[in-house]
Design an enzyme around this catalytic site. Structure first.
Site, PDB file in Angstrom:
ATOM      1  N   GLU A 275      18.590  -2.126  24.351  1.00 42.70           N
ATOM      2  CA  GLU A 275      18.337  -1.412  25.418  1.00 42.70           C
ATOM      3  C   GLU A 275      18.480  -1.894  26.611  1.00 42.70           C
ATOM      4  OE1 GLU A 275      14.669   0.689  24.886  1.00 42.70           O
ATOM      5  OE2 GLU A 275      14.520   1.167  27.137  1.00 42.70           O
ATOM      6  N   GLY A 397      11.351  -1.288  30.598  1.00 47.43           N
ATOM      7  CA  GLY A 397      10.574  -2.221  30.918  1.00 47.43           C
ATOM      8  C   GLY A 397      10.796  -2.787  32.548  1.00 47.43           C
TER       9      GLY A 397
END
Ligand SMILES: Cc1cc2nc3c(=O)[nH]c(=O)nc-3n(C[C@H](O)[C@H](O)[C@H](O)COP(=O)(O)OP(=O)(O)OC[C@H]3O[C@@H](n4cnc5c(N)ncnc54)[C@H](O)[C@@H]3O)c2cc1C
Length: 416
Positions: A275, A397
């Site tokens: 990702e 994140g």
């Protein structure tokens, strides 16, 4: 209909490369020559993806932006040329190619100035199923993810738990042959369109990270499931970001990804590097797009009797941007090789994510500045790139969390 014959022939002939074939493929290439791993089949695939964006996306760009979502038909067209199933195993309806082909799509999408179409989360969710799914789960979902019959979303974040995933409150409780789900998710890309959710839920809150599991949730006619409002965003206006509500939602026992309870954190840790690399390549493509747009602009626009390009400040800014793009490209390609050979560490993926997105935002900001007031106008594409870029430092994140991941790896007693 998109003509995908060239690249399929190239893929079929990938072990039988002739110079003339290679020259032909490269003649359609402009922006990706610097990726050393790009061979004729990648160039041909790139041309097919470029045609998809040119013929199926560009004419509808404004409409998709106003609708806040890309048509289902566009997903089908992308599936037709193999975009959705490129790295899905052939045994499950895909083309069985490496993730380099997915990267070609990400770069091409970003190079046309789009990061809104929600292919990334669909592709990430697909890789979770391919990596951890039971045979039943792979057979059930992968072919439909590859052919566009199912659109996927990833439902991790909650109103009170974004960075701190251990704080997730959504519960999955076993009840006979079903799981009962209760909870709320927010900021979910493709949330309104998704037919299949990769859901993060607590199966045993007392067990900390071992009490988290991933559930694959088919949303069609699902009682107790509700898509909330479509969230209004600063950028990324061609995908739907939604809140999702689960109230005593019953899903079959076979929805537990991998069939083993409590594996969620381990599965997340395994897929997050991919990702983060996707975010990195998107940053790279967007920065390249901004640079191209800006070069065009500053070579035409004049002030004080000369081209904006000819001011030393402009030349230095463009030189800096170009250098950053080269460095970023080299590091990402190195990480991609590590990923494909199973060696990409969490900290190197985190480095790729934070540095690429900072570089993207800095480059686009400088490029907008070089457009003067026009750069702030919606009709100039640089303004959309600017708005779209900002979230790259937040999702996947946050960049602060990325630096924590890196710093933690520097304080590992095993390494000192
Ligand atoms: C457009 C968009 C699309 C998204 N798509 C998805 C999706 O598809 N699926 C999904 O599940 N989520 C998605 N998200 C959610 C996204 O992943 C979260 O917003 C992100 O993880 C941050 O969580 P938060 O918003 O709760 O911020 P918080 O966690 O509340 O953080 C707020 C601030 O505090 C900082 N902070 C938090 N903890 C620490 C720490 N330990 N050390 C230092 N600083 C810290 C953060 O870096 C941030 O600056 C999306 C978000 C957006 C905006």
């Amino acid at each position: 209909m998109v003509d995908d014959s060239i690249w399929k022939v190239c893929v079929a002939n990938k072990h039988d490369r002739s110079d003339s074939h290679f020259t032909l493929a490269r003649s359609v290439e402009t922006d990706m020559t610097k990726h050393y791993w790009m061979q004729e089949e990648h160039h041909a695939f790139r041309e097919a993806v470029a045609r998809l964006f040119r013929e199926e996306f560009e004419p509808n760009r404004q409409r998709y932006t106003e609708a806040g979502v890309v048509d289902r038909e566009f997903w089908s067209k992308a599936a037709e040329i193999g975009v959705l199933g490129a790295s899905v195993p052939e045994t499950h309806g895909g083309l069985g190619l490496s993730r380099h082909f997915d990267v070609v799509t990400y770069l091409q999408q970003a190079l046309v100035g789009d990061t809104g179409w929600g292919f990334a989360v669909h592709n990430i969710a697909t890789h979770y199923v391919a990596a951890y799914g039971t045979e039943f789960q792979k057979a059930r979902w992968l072919p439909q993810l590859a052919n566009g019959d199912l659109i996927a979303a990833i439902a991790m974040s909650e109103p009170a738990a974004g960075s701190d995933l251990k704080g997730v409150k959504t519960r999955a409780v076993a009840d006979g042959e079903t799981w009962v789900i209760n909870g709320t998710k927010t900021f979910i890309t493709n949330g309104g369109s998704a037919d299949l959710l990769l859901l993060v839920a607590k199966t045993d809150p007392a067990k900390g990270s071992r009490g988290v599991s991933l559930m694959m949730v088919e949303t069609c006619d699902l009682e107790g499931y509700q898509v909330g409002r479509k969230l209004d965003k600063l950028g990324m206006r061609r995908n739907d970001t939604a809140e999702l509500f689960f109230e005593d939602v019953r899903i079959p026992a076979s929805s537990l990804l991998g069939g083993e309870v409590g594996q969620g954190f381990y599965q997340l840790m395994g897929q997050l590097p991919w990702e983060r690399l996707i975010i990195g390549y998107t940053a790279l493509g967007s920065a390249q797009c901004a640079l191209e747009l800006t070069l065009d602009y500053v070579k035409q626009r004049k002030a004080f009797g000369q081209r904006i390009f000819d001011f030393q400040n402009t030349r230095f800014k463009l030189a800096e941007a170009n250098t950053k793009i080269e460095l970023l490209s080299a590091f990402l390609d190195q990480c991609l090789e590590e990923l494909e050979s199973g060696q990409l560490t969490a900290e190197r993926a985190a480095m790729a994510k934070w540095w690429s997105t900072e570089a993207q935002c800095d480059i686009i900001d400088e490029c907008l500045q070089l457009h003067g007031g026009y750069g702030y106008m919606s009709e100039y594409r640089i303004s959309e790139l600017y708005a779209d870029a900002r979230v790259q430092k937040i999702y996947g994140g946050t960049n602060e969390i990325m630096k924590e991941v890196i710093a933690r790896s520097m304080d590992d007693p095993k390494k000192s």
